[in-house]
Every structure is written in C-alpha cells, then in structure tokens.
Design a protein around this motif. Structure first.
Motif, PDB file in Angstrom:
ATOM      1  N   TYR A 128      41.629  -8.590  69.668  1.00  0.00           N
ATOM      2  CA  TYR A 128      41.955  -7.795  68.491  1.00  0.00           C
ATOM      3  C   TYR A 128      41.032  -8.266  67.356  1.00  0.00           C
ATOM      4  O   TYR A 128      41.173  -9.397  66.876  1.00  0.00           O
ATOM      5  CB  TYR A 128      43.418  -7.984  68.097  1.00  0.00           C
ATOM      6  CG  TYR A 128      44.386  -7.890  69.284  1.00  0.00           C
ATOM      7  CD1 TYR A 128      45.133  -6.750  69.507  1.00  0.00           C
ATOM      8  CD2 TYR A 128      44.535  -8.972  70.173  1.00  0.00           C
ATOM      9  CE1 TYR A 128      46.004  -6.671  70.578  1.00  0.00           C
ATOM     10  CE2 TYR A 128      45.400  -8.895  71.250  1.00  0.00           C
ATOM     11  CZ  TYR A 128      46.127  -7.742  71.450  1.00  0.00           C
ATOM     12  OH  TYR A 128      46.986  -7.653  72.520  1.00  0.00           O
ATOM     13  N   ALA A 129      40.086  -7.407  66.937  1.00  0.00           N
ATOM     14  CA  ALA A 129      39.037  -7.850  66.005  1.00  0.00           C
ATOM     15  C   ALA A 129      39.078  -7.128  64.667  1.00  0.00           C
ATOM     16  O   ALA A 129      39.735  -6.089  64.517  1.00  0.00           O
ATOM     17  CB  ALA A 129      37.665  -7.660  66.666  1.00  0.00           C
ATOM     18  N   ARG A 157      42.965 -17.667  71.113  1.00  0.00           N
ATOM     19  CA  ARG A 157      42.110 -17.878  69.938  1.00  0.00           C
ATOM     20  C   ARG A 157      42.669 -17.090  68.758  1.00  0.00           C
ATOM     21  O   ARG A 157      43.226 -15.998  68.940  1.00  0.00           O
ATOM     22  CB  ARG A 157      40.668 -17.432  70.204  1.00  0.00           C
ATOM     23  CG  ARG A 157      39.912 -18.321  71.166  1.00  0.00           C
ATOM     24  CD  ARG A 157      38.468 -17.879  71.327  1.00  0.00           C
ATOM     25  NE  ARG A 157      37.714 -17.969  70.074  1.00  0.00           N
ATOM     26  CZ  ARG A 157      36.396 -17.772  69.985  1.00  0.00           C
ATOM     27  NH1 ARG A 157      35.699 -17.454  71.076  1.00  0.00           N
ATOM     28  NH2 ARG A 157      35.781 -17.874  68.825  1.00  0.00           N
ATOM     29  N   ALA A 158      42.472 -17.637  67.566  1.00  0.00           N
ATOM     30  CA  ALA A 158      42.817 -16.940  66.329  1.00  0.00           C
ATOM     31  C   ALA A 158      41.884 -17.502  65.257  1.00  0.00           C
ATOM     32  O   ALA A 158      42.226 -18.421  64.524  1.00  0.00           O
ATOM     33  CB  ALA A 158      44.278 -17.140  65.961  1.00  0.00           C
ATOM     34  N   ASP A 159      40.653 -16.938  65.208  1.00  0.00           N
ATOM     35  CA  ASP A 159      39.639 -17.494  64.307  1.00  0.00           C
ATOM     36  C   ASP A 159      38.570 -16.444  64.020  1.00  0.00           C
ATOM     37  O   ASP A 159      38.686 -15.292  64.441  1.00  0.00           O
ATOM     38  CB  ASP A 159      39.010 -18.746  64.930  1.00  0.00           C
ATOM     39  CG  ASP A 159      38.421 -18.495  66.317  1.00  0.00           C
ATOM     40  OD1 ASP A 159      37.607 -17.542  66.459  1.00  0.00           O
ATOM     41  OD2 ASP A 159      38.767 -19.240  67.266  1.00  0.00           O
ATOM     42  N   ALA A 160      37.509 -16.868  63.327  1.00  0.00           N
ATOM     43  CA  ALA A 160      36.380 -15.980  63.012  1.00  0.00           C
ATOM     44  C   ALA A 160      35.085 -16.543  63.578  1.00  0.00           C
ATOM     45  O   ALA A 160      33.996 -16.295  63.039  1.00  0.00           O
ATOM     46  CB  ALA A 160      36.279 -15.791  61.508  1.00  0.00           C
ATOM     47  N   TYR A 215      32.916 -10.142  65.460  1.00  0.00           N
ATOM     48  CA  TYR A 215      34.327  -9.783  65.521  1.00  0.00           C
ATOM     49  C   TYR A 215      35.078 -10.096  64.223  1.00  0.00           C
ATOM     50  O   TYR A 215      36.146  -9.549  63.984  1.00  0.00           O
ATOM     51  CB  TYR A 215      35.028 -10.508  66.674  1.00  0.00           C
ATOM     52  CG  TYR A 215      34.660  -9.993  68.044  1.00  0.00           C
ATOM     53  CD1 TYR A 215      34.701  -8.628  68.326  1.00  0.00           C
ATOM     54  CD2 TYR A 215      34.292 -10.869  69.062  1.00  0.00           C
ATOM     55  CE1 TYR A 215      34.379  -8.156  69.595  1.00  0.00           C
ATOM     56  CE2 TYR A 215      33.968 -10.404  70.332  1.00  0.00           C
ATOM     57  CZ  TYR A 215      34.004  -9.049  70.596  1.00  0.00           C
ATOM     58  OH  TYR A 215      33.691  -8.568  71.832  1.00  0.00           O
ATOM     59  N   GLY A 216      34.529 -10.967  63.390  1.00  0.00           N
ATOM     60  CA  GLY A 216      35.257 -11.374  62.187  1.00  0.00           C
ATOM     61  C   GLY A 216      36.532 -12.107  62.581  1.00  0.00           C
ATOM     62  O   GLY A 216      36.603 -12.788  63.617  1.00  0.00           O
ATOM     63  N   VAL A 221      45.432  -5.174  60.243  1.00  0.00           N
ATOM     64  CA  VAL A 221      44.148  -4.466  60.223  1.00  0.00           C
ATOM     65  C   VAL A 221      43.351  -4.869  58.984  1.00  0.00           C
ATOM     66  O   VAL A 221      43.888  -5.016  57.884  1.00  0.00           O
ATOM     67  CB  VAL A 221      44.365  -2.943  60.255  1.00  0.00           C
ATOM     68  CG1 VAL A 221      43.046  -2.201  60.021  1.00  0.00           C
ATOM     69  CG2 VAL A 221      44.995  -2.528  61.586  1.00  0.00           C
ATOM     70  N   GLY A 222      42.033  -5.066  59.187  1.00  0.00           N
ATOM     71  CA  GLY A 222      41.131  -5.360  58.075  1.00  0.00           C
ATOM     72  C   GLY A 222      39.757  -4.808  58.371  1.00  0.00           C
ATOM     73  O   GLY A 222      39.607  -3.860  59.151  1.00  0.00           O
ATOM     74  N   SER A 223      38.727  -5.451  57.777  1.00  0.00           N
ATOM     75  CA  SER A 223      37.356  -4.988  57.989  1.00  0.00           C
ATOM     76  C   SER A 223      36.399  -6.166  57.937  1.00  0.00           C
ATOM     77  O   SER A 223      35.324  -6.097  57.334  1.00  0.00           O
ATOM     78  CB  SER A 223      36.974  -3.943  56.927  1.00  0.00           C
ATOM     79  OG  SER A 223      35.717  -3.353  57.219  1.00  0.00           O
ATOM     80  N   THR A 224      36.786  -7.271  58.573  1.00  0.00           N
ATOM     81  CA  THR A 224      35.937  -8.468  58.584  1.00  0.00           C
ATOM     82  C   THR A 224      34.921  -8.384  59.705  1.00  0.00           C
ATOM     83  O   THR A 224      35.078  -7.601  60.647  1.00  0.00           O
ATOM     84  CB  THR A 224      36.796  -9.731  58.757  1.00  0.00           C
ATOM     85  OG1 THR A 224      37.578  -9.619  59.949  1.00  0.00           O
ATOM     86  CG2 THR A 224      37.722  -9.919  57.571  1.00  0.00           C
ATOM     87  N   GLY A 225      33.875  -9.212  59.602  1.00  0.00           N
ATOM     88  CA  GLY A 225      32.861  -9.235  60.632  1.00  0.00           C
ATOM     89  C   GLY A 225      31.943  -8.036  60.552  1.00  0.00           C
ATOM     90  O   GLY A 225      31.690  -7.488  59.481  1.00  0.00           O
ATOM     91  N   ARG A 226      31.464  -7.594  61.661  1.00  0.00           N
ATOM     92  CA  ARG A 226      30.520  -6.467  61.724  1.00  0.00           C
ATOM     93  C   ARG A 226      31.313  -5.166  61.752  1.00  0.00           C
ATOM     94  O   ARG A 226      31.502  -4.555  62.796  1.00  0.00           O
ATOM     95  CB  ARG A 226      29.652  -6.632  62.970  1.00  0.00           C
ATOM     96  CG  ARG A 226      28.394  -5.770  63.003  1.00  0.00           C
ATOM     97  CD  ARG A 226      27.553  -6.163  64.216  1.00  0.00           C
ATOM     98  NE  ARG A 226      26.287  -5.443  64.246  1.00  0.00           N
ATOM     99  CZ  ARG A 226      26.105  -4.264  64.830  1.00  0.00           C
ATOM    100  NH1 ARG A 226      27.122  -3.665  65.426  1.00  0.00           N
ATOM    101  NH2 ARG A 226      24.914  -3.695  64.827  1.00  0.00           N
TER     102      ARG A 226
END
Length: 326
Positions: A248-249, A224-227, A232-233, A274-279
C-alpha cells in the motif's frame, strides 16, 4: 443258618454231606462281578444315547449359545465394516479431494498383518476356523479405524490451514467504493506521468481524498511501514503467509500509519491513510499484490466485497490504457 445239603453215594449205599469248596465260591463271585461291570458299562452307554445328564444338557446349551454369539458377532463386524467403508469412501472422494490431499488406497486401508501367527492360541478347537476368522476381521477393522482416524487428523489440520488461507488471501478492495473518486489506473502497460513513456504498471491506483482510510485486504503481519523504498513514499507491506504479500503506497505525510511493524492485522483493519508521498502526481493509493515474490494482477482478488456489477465496472476501468498517477 445255612442249609446242609446231602447227596446219595451209590458205592457206599448211603447219603453223604456236600462239602463246599472255596475255589468255586471265588470263581462264582468273580464271574458275577465281571458280568455286573460289563452289564453296567453297556447299560450306561446305551442310556447315554437316549438320556442326557443335567451337566451334559448344560454344556450343550452353553455350546449352542456360544455358536449363536459367534454368529451374531460376525454379523456385527460385517455391519461395522460397511459403515467404515462408507466413511472411507467419503474421506477419499470428498474430504481429501477438497483439501488437495491424495486419497488413501484400498490396499493401504485393508492390508493384513504379516509375520508371526497372531492366532495360534485359537487353534485346535471345533470352532477354531470361525473364531480365527472373526478375530482377524476385528483386527483389520481396528487397523482401518486407526488409518481413518489418522486421515481425519490430517484433514483437520488441512481444514485449519484452508481456513487460514482463505482469511489470508488479499480478497477485498483496499479503499471502499464510497470513498473512491475513481479507479485511475490498472495493472498493465500505462503511460508514465513524469516522462510520458510507456511502461508496465504493476499495481492499481485508487484515487481518493487525502486521509481516506486504507484497509488490510487479508489477515497477516505488517512486514514494513516506512518510506525506504524508492518511488513508493510512505508505504506498508503485509505478509499474509502462503506466499502472499500486499503493498500500500503513497500514504499521507502526517501520521500515515495506523499499524506498526510486526503487528498482526485482520482483513478490514484500517492500516493507514491515502496521501501523495513518493513518486505521485495526486492523492491516491497505489496497491500491489505479490505471490511467491512475483507481482500479480490485484483485480483477481476483489471477490470479498464487490458485487458482480461493481467488479465488472472495476475490471473495465482497469483495462483502459491511460496515464498512471505514479
């Protein structure tokens, strides 16, 4: 011209000529012939006990050579049996144990052949017992070699699987130590950053600047590679096979993926950033490991790129019950 013989006849007081009788002549000839044959037979038998003909000597030498060859062949077979025994012992006590394969019993390796008499054609000779024994030993060796060959084929396949397994297990840290700000939260009960309640945190949080490369921790296929998974974003899941999956979230918003679904990746490949998507409360990587669909502690899988000292520091930090970032 044969001599004429006479004898004196007392009745007629005169010499009379001796008349030869054919019957006596034949009797003498017959007697001479029988006597000659009997003498020849006795002479031949007596002579054969002390003198050998060239043909007899040749046959005797060939017989002795065959006996010697038979003895040497049996010794060769015995030596081969010892070599095969050594290989069998190593196969059972080293190779098969290392690759978690059940040993092969001696009964299986050295069993004979049932059913019809395989050696009937070798019966009825002076050396039948030795020849049959040698032939039987050779047949058993052939069977043992066939079993050992099959075992080595199995070991080869197990070795390939073992090599593939070792390459597939998630065995490195997903973010390099030099890129880390800190290890924010480990596996276990932590305080939720949003509602401040105590809940179980199923992964490890690595804080790092936005855009820091994230690495595949083992060989596998991107599943999977999605949101499309709550909380998990932007995230990636890699199926490593053998029941292992890594997640990897909270990857970055813009171009979060360096891979696509179905792509095969190697350990150490850059798969995202690395980011800060999702919760998420701040830029970090949330990392999880699954085994047979059950979440397990990722701390047990960092032996691939951490020194003992680095691992001990990471272990100590992961055990602190603090506030998680997701």
């Amino acid at each position: 011209m044969s001599k004429v013989k006479y004898y004196y006849d007392a009745e007629t007081l005169s010499y009379r000529k001796v008349e030869k009788r054919k019957r006596n002549t034949f009797r003498k000839i017959a007697l001479f012939t029988v006597a000659s044959a009997l003498f020849g037979f006795l002479f031949f038998n007596l002579a054969s006990q002390f003198y050998e003909s060239p043909q007899a000597r040749k046959l005797k030498r060939e017989n002795e050579f065959l006996k010697l060859s038979l003895k040497e062949s049996q010794e060769d077979v015995n030596d081969l049996a010892k070599v095969i025994k050594n290989v069998e012992e190593r196969d059972n006590s080293i190779y098969r144990i290392y690759f978690d394969a059940a040993p092969i019993s001696d009964e299986q390796r050295q069993s004979g052949f049932g059913g019809v008499n395989r050696y009937k054609d070798f019966e009825g000779y002076d050396s039948s017992k030795k020849i049959i024994g040698l032939k039987e030993s050779i047949d058993k060796l052939k069977k043992r070699v066939a079993i050992q060959s099959k075992s080595l084929d199995e070991i080869e396949e197990l070795a390939k699987s073992k090599e593939e397994l070792l390459a597939s297990i998630p065995a490195i840290q997903p973010v390099r130590n030099e890129d880390l700000t800190r290890m924010a939260s480990g596996y276990g009960y932590r305080t939720d950053p949003f509602n401040k309640t105590r809940k179980f945190h199923y992964g490890m949080d690595f804080t790092a600047p936005r855009g820091t490369p994230v690495f595949a921790t083992g060989d596998g296929v991107v599943d999977r590679a999605d949101a499309n998974s709550a909380g998990y974003g932007n995230h990636i899941r890699i199926d490593h096979g053998f029941g292992y999956v890594s997640l990897y979230a909270h990857l970055r918003e813009n171009k979060p993926y360096n891979v696509r679904v179905g792509q095969r990746v190697k350990r150490g490949d850059i798969i995202g950033y690395v980011g800060s998507t999702g919760r998420s409360q701040a830029p970090h990587l949330h990392y999880e490991v699954f085994k047979d669909k059950e979440r397990i502690n990722p701390i047990n899988f960092y032996y691939g790129n951490l020194t003992p000292e680095e691992f001990n520091l990471l272990l100590k930090a992961s055990q602190q019950e603090n506030i998680s970032l997701d």
